[in-house]
Design a protein around this motif. Structure first.
Motif, PDB file in Angstrom:
ATOM      1  N   ARG A  59       0.833  -1.199   0.000  1.00 52.21           N
ATOM      2  CA  ARG A  59       0.000   0.000   0.000  1.00 52.21           C
ATOM      3  C   ARG A  59       0.874   1.258   0.000  1.00 52.21           C
ATOM      4  N   ASN A  74      -5.832   2.109  -7.962  1.00 52.22           N
ATOM      5  CA  ASN A  74      -5.514   1.870  -6.555  1.00 52.22           C
ATOM      6  C   ASN A  74      -6.725   2.082  -5.662  1.00 52.22           C
ATOM      7  N   ILE A  78      -8.805  -0.959  -3.573  1.00 52.93           N
ATOM      8  CA  ILE A  78      -8.950  -1.024  -2.113  1.00 52.93           C
ATOM      9  C   ILE A  78     -10.423  -1.101  -1.723  1.00 52.93           C
ATOM     10  N   GLN A  91      -8.829   2.907   4.367  1.00 54.43           N
ATOM     11  CA  GLN A  91      -9.186   2.367   3.061  1.00 54.43           C
ATOM     12  C   GLN A  91      -8.924   3.346   1.920  1.00 54.43           C
TER      13      GLN A  91
END
Length: 268
Positions: A59, A74, A78, A91
């Protein structure tokens, strides 16, 4: 301004939403509402540190992402909720000011508002210092408005933010001190040079972060004046400060090929 507005309304390679254009229906067109949406999708690396949030190495590597399409890869990877749904901080995509600015700019262009990102220095993070920062400038039909999608500040003035072109010219003219410009670790002329070439590139819709790729700026010591290099940058900054057409914007960018980001330049 019609020609320039059309130029900044069209997406660049970096600001094109690509496969995520289908996410646009239902999003507001209001620039500040889009800014708030961006803040609900991303978390700044410094904010994560201050809040004691822990992210996996995978991450954290998202901080290297370049391009609006990849940013949304991305984000949705998530949490695949609609973009206007604010994510919990854990998140959100891990990034920095460049990602906030680029995604906001991309959403503005995609919803019909001419916009561009500006690389420069913010005066509101630390008293009497100018901190390396990216913001967004959008056209409201009569003037350019500076806004910061990372912090939510809008209608920024020249007391709040100085773009790379302006900061360079102020320091070279002696109206401002070079050692007041930096990023918390690096201060002075290296930061000013890097922000200048990034700002000129962004004016040409070549939106990358960092200047590690630019061999021309690798002079020693990097934080001190360098006569030959800085005279070339004076010409670049002077041209960029005076542009009034798309043709002039492009000519300014093309004058020094060695200061143009290569195709594989990425955020660092």
């Amino acid at each position: 301004m019609t020609e320039i507005a059309r130029f900044y309304r069209r997406p660049s390679v970096t600001s094109d939403l690509g496969r995520h254009r289908g996410q646009l229906p239902g999003l507001p067109a209001d620039p500040e509402a889009l800014s708030a949406i961006v803040r609900g999708l991303l978390i700044h690396d410094y904010t994560a540190k201050v809040q004691g949030l822990r992210f996996s190495a995978e991450r954290m590597s998202q901080k290297e992402t370049v391009g609006a399409e990849a940013i949304l890869d991305n984000v949705i990877g998530i949490d695949d909720a609609p973009l206007d749904r604010e994510r919990p901080v854990e998140q959100r995509m891990f990034g920095f000011c460049y990602h906030f600015a680029l995604l906001h700019c991309a959403l503005l262009r995609a919803t019909g508002t001419p916009a561009r990102i500006r690389c420069g220095f913010a005066g509101y993070f630390s008293a009497q210092l100018w901190i390396d920062h990216w913001v967004v400038e959008y056209w409201n039909g009569s003037r350019w408005i500076l806004t910061d999608p990372q912090t939510g500040r809008s209608n920024l003035t020249d007391h709040d933010f100085r773009d790379g072109v302006t900061a360079w010219n102020l320091c070279r003219d002696g109206a401002s001190q070079s050692d007041a410009y930096g990023n918390g670790e690096l201060w002075g002329w290296d930061e000013l040079r890097g922000s200048l070439i990034n700002d000129v590139a962004a004016l040409n819709k070549v939106e990358v972060a960092g200047w590690y790729w630019c061999d021309r700026l690798q002079v020693k010591p990097v934080d001190q004046p360098h006569d030959e290099l800085d005279k070339s940058l004076d010409v670049l900054a002077g041209l960029a400060a005076a542009v009034e057409s798309v043709e002039e914007i492009r000519k300014c960018f093309d004058r020094y090929p060695e200061l143009k980001p290569p195709a594989d330049a990425v955020a660092r």
